[in-house]
Design a protein around this motif. Structure first.
Motif, PDB file in Angstrom:
ATOM      1  N   GLY A 127       0.801  -1.212   0.000  1.00 14.19           N
ATOM      2  CA  GLY A 127       0.000   0.000   0.000  1.00 14.19           C
ATOM      3  C   GLY A 127       0.835   1.263   0.000  1.00 14.19           C
ATOM      4  N   PRO A 128       0.169   2.414   0.100  1.00 15.33           N
ATOM      5  CA  PRO A 128       0.840   3.708   0.009  1.00 15.33           C
ATOM      6  C   PRO A 128       1.967   3.882   1.014  1.00 15.33           C
ATOM      7  CG  PRO A 128      -1.534   3.976  -0.121  1.00 15.33           C
ATOM      8  CD  PRO A 128      -1.286   2.553   0.267  1.00 15.33           C
ATOM      9  N   ALA A 129       2.966   4.689   0.603  1.00 13.55           N
ATOM     10  CA  ALA A 129       4.129   4.950   1.454  1.00 13.55           C
ATOM     11  C   ALA A 129       4.745   6.290   1.073  1.00 13.55           C
ATOM     12  CB  ALA A 129       5.165   3.829   1.300  1.00 13.55           C
ATOM     13  N   THR A 130       5.575   6.791   1.954  1.00 12.12           N
ATOM     14  CA  THR A 130       6.335   8.009   1.690  1.00 12.12           C
ATOM     15  C   THR A 130       7.721   7.628   1.171  1.00 12.12           C
ATOM     16  OG1 THR A 130       7.272   8.065   3.909  1.00 12.12           O
ATOM     17  CG2 THR A 130       5.172   9.241   3.577  1.00 12.12           C
ATOM     18  N   ALA A 131       8.423   8.611   0.630  1.00 10.92           N
ATOM     19  CA  ALA A 131       9.797   8.376   0.188  1.00 10.92           C
ATOM     20  C   ALA A 131      10.659   7.945   1.371  1.00 10.92           C
ATOM     21  CB  ALA A 131      10.371   9.632  -0.471  1.00 10.92           C
ATOM     22  N   THR A 132      10.445   8.546   2.524  1.00 13.18           N
ATOM     23  CA  THR A 132      11.225   8.197   3.710  1.00 13.18           C
ATOM     24  C   THR A 132      10.969   6.754   4.123  1.00 13.18           C
ATOM     25  OG1 THR A 132      11.161  10.492   4.453  1.00 13.18           O
ATOM     26  CG2 THR A 132      11.695   8.836   6.114  1.00 13.18           C
ATOM     27  N   GLY A 133       9.705   6.344   4.120  1.00 13.34           N
ATOM     28  CA  GLY A 133       9.363   4.967   4.477  1.00 13.34           C
ATOM     29  C   GLY A 133       9.958   3.963   3.509  1.00 13.34           C
ATOM     30  N   LEU A 134       9.880   4.261   2.216  1.00  6.83           N
ATOM     31  CA  LEU A 134      10.463   3.368   1.210  1.00  6.83           C
ATOM     32  C   LEU A 134      11.984   3.333   1.313  1.00  6.83           C
ATOM     33  CD1 LEU A 134       8.200   4.205  -1.854  1.00  6.83           C
ATOM     34  CD2 LEU A 134       8.323   2.010  -0.649  1.00  6.83           C
ATOM     35  N   ALA A 135      12.592   4.489   1.584  1.00  8.85           N
ATOM     36  CA  ALA A 135      14.052   4.549   1.723  1.00  8.85           C
ATOM     37  C   ALA A 135      14.505   3.635   2.855  1.00  8.85           C
ATOM     38  CB  ALA A 135      14.507   5.986   1.973  1.00  8.85           C
ATOM     39  N   THR A 136      13.791   3.668   3.961  1.00  8.75           N
ATOM     40  CA  THR A 136      14.130   2.818   5.104  1.00  8.75           C
ATOM     41  C   THR A 136      13.994   1.340   4.733  1.00  8.75           C
ATOM     42  OG1 THR A 136      13.413   4.523   6.646  1.00  8.75           O
ATOM     43  CG2 THR A 136      13.522   2.268   7.492  1.00  8.75           C
ATOM     44  N   ARG A 137      12.885   0.977   4.081  1.00  5.84           N
ATOM     45  CA  ARG A 137      12.635  -0.419   3.698  1.00  5.84           C
ATOM     46  C   ARG A 137      13.681  -0.936   2.708  1.00  5.84           C
ATOM     47  NH1 ARG A 137      10.192  -4.350   4.351  1.00  5.84           N
ATOM     48  NH2 ARG A 137       8.743  -4.572   2.681  1.00  5.84           N
ATOM     49  N   LEU A 138      14.151  -0.051   1.811  1.00  9.19           N
ATOM     50  CA  LEU A 138      15.055  -0.471   0.747  1.00  9.19           C
ATOM     51  C   LEU A 138      16.528  -0.182   1.049  1.00  9.19           C
ATOM     52  CD1 LEU A 138      12.848   0.740  -2.223  1.00  9.19           C
ATOM     53  CD2 LEU A 138      13.253  -1.630  -1.526  1.00  9.19           C
ATOM     54  N   GLY A 139      16.810   0.451   2.181  1.00  5.26           N
ATOM     55  CA  GLY A 139      18.195   0.755   2.531  1.00  5.26           C
ATOM     56  C   GLY A 139      18.810   1.810   1.634  1.00  5.26           C
ATOM     57  N   LEU A 140      18.013   2.800   1.219  1.00  2.00           N
ATOM     58  CA  LEU A 140      18.481   3.877   0.339  1.00  2.00           C
ATOM     59  C   LEU A 140      18.394   5.208   1.056  1.00  2.00           C
ATOM     60  CD1 LEU A 140      16.481   2.903  -2.870  1.00  2.00           C
ATOM     61  CD2 LEU A 140      18.905   2.479  -2.451  1.00  2.00           C
ATOM     62  N   ASN A 141      19.021   6.241   0.479  1.00  2.00           N
ATOM     63  CA  ASN A 141      18.804   7.576   1.022  1.00  2.00           C
ATOM     64  C   ASN A 141      17.527   8.147   0.404  1.00  2.00           C
ATOM     65  OD1 ASN A 141      19.406   9.241  -1.380  1.00  2.00           O
ATOM     66  ND2 ASN A 141      21.510   8.531  -1.092  1.00  2.00           N
ATOM     67  N   THR A 142      16.956   9.148   1.057  1.00  2.00           N
ATOM     68  CA  THR A 142      15.674   9.690   0.592  1.00  2.00           C
ATOM     69  C   THR A 142      15.805  10.408  -0.749  1.00  2.00           C
ATOM     70  OG1 THR A 142      15.993  11.662   1.951  1.00  2.00           O
ATOM     71  CG2 THR A 142      14.640   9.885   2.880  1.00  2.00           C
ATOM     72  N   GLY A 143      16.970  10.966  -1.042  1.00  4.53           N
ATOM     73  CA  GLY A 143      17.160  11.634  -2.336  1.00  4.53           C
ATOM     74  C   GLY A 143      17.046  10.655  -3.492  1.00  4.53           C
ATOM     75  N   ALA A 144      17.724   9.526  -3.376  1.00  7.33           N
ATOM     76  CA  ALA A 144      17.657   8.500  -4.423  1.00  7.33           C
ATOM     77  C   ALA A 144      16.238   7.946  -4.531  1.00  7.33           C
ATOM     78  CB  ALA A 144      18.651   7.380  -4.134  1.00  7.33           C
ATOM     79  N   THR A 145      15.619   7.728  -3.386  1.00  6.93           N
ATOM     80  CA  THR A 145      14.250   7.205  -3.379  1.00  6.93           C
ATOM     81  C   THR A 145      13.302   8.174  -4.070  1.00  6.93           C
ATOM     82  OG1 THR A 145      14.720   6.034  -1.323  1.00  6.93           O
ATOM     83  CG2 THR A 145      12.410   6.324  -1.890  1.00  6.93           C
ATOM     84  N   SER A 146      13.416   9.447  -3.758  1.00  6.65           N
ATOM     85  CA  SER A 146      12.550  10.458  -4.394  1.00  6.65           C
ATOM     86  C   SER A 146      12.757  10.498  -5.901  1.00  6.65           C
ATOM     87  CB  SER A 146      12.816  11.845  -3.792  1.00  6.65           C
ATOM     88  OG  SER A 146      12.409  11.870  -2.447  1.00  6.65           O
ATOM     89  N   TYR A 147      14.008  10.380  -6.339  1.00  3.19           N
ATOM     90  CA  TYR A 147      14.299  10.367  -7.772  1.00  3.19           C
ATOM     91  C   TYR A 147      13.590   9.198  -8.449  1.00  3.19           C
ATOM     92  CZ  TYR A 147      16.738   9.540 -12.139  1.00  3.19           C
ATOM     93  OH  TYR A 147      17.016   9.299 -13.466  1.00  3.19           O
TER      94      TYR A 147
END
Length: 195
Positions: free
Chosen positions: A40-60
């Motif tokens: 379901g829905p998520a924020t860039a920060t939440g996805l970054a944490t789940r995927l082990g990425l920084n929020t900048g890369a996740t947002s891109y």
């Protein structure tokens, strides 16, 4: 999925063009899209944490998925500082790449390579967790293969029958003991054997 079947419900499935396939040809984007579809829905920060990425890369990567219509902003959640994203469709259908269109063939190949990595990671994780499953779930797992001698017409008929079987399964959401169950289907001519 590689084999093209017309989506049963156009609102829940997408058939991307070459540019869309190229955007999905990145394993991180496939993982993100999968998480948004399944969890379901998520924020860039939440996805970054789940995927082990920084929020900048996740947002891109989220912007790339949104640009090609795979995800959309969930306007019912969050605010201007806390953007939530959701999947725009539940399935991605692809057709075979055209040999006459090098751009389409390249995009299809990149997408297929990313899928192979993604599926391999899922399978590896499933094998790692397999022995910790309860006995009734352990009995539902297999890694099997069959090497068949088939004509292209018979191979396509087999594939269509498998799709129909899987699509006809009635899901049991909300029932006792329900769990997320993954079916990965890979069918292909044995590499190096077809001239």
């Amino acid at each position: 999925m590689w084999f093209y079947r017309a989506p049963m419900d156009e609102r829940t499935a997408v058939t991307p063009d070459a540019a869309g396939l190229k955007a999905l040809g990145h394993p991180v984007r496939l993982r993100m899209l999968g998480l948004l579809r399944i969890e379901g829905p998520a924020t860039a920060t939440g996805l970054a944490t789940r995927l082990g990425l920084n929020t900048g890369a996740t947002s891109y990567h989220l912007r790339q998925l949104a640009q090609h219509g795979f995800i959309e902003e969930d306007e019912e959640r969050g605010n201007a500082r806390d953007r939530w994203w959701r999947a725009a469709h539940q399935s991605t259908y692809t057709g075979g790449a055209s040999a006459a269109d090098p751009e389409e063939a390249e995009a299809h190949d990149a997408y297929s390579q990313a899928l192979a990595v993604f599926y391999g990671e899922q399978l590896h994780n499933a094998v790692s967790e397999r022995m910790s499953l309860p006995a009734d779930w352990l009995a539902t797992t297999t890694m099997s293969d069959w090497n068949l001698k088939l004509t292209p017409a018979k191979a396509k008929a087999l594939l269509e029958a498998l799709f129909e079987l899987i699509e006809d399964v009635d899901e049991e959401a909300g029932a006792d003991g329900v769990g997320d169950y993954v079916v990965q289907l890979a069918t292909f001519p044995r590499p190096g054997t077809i001239q």
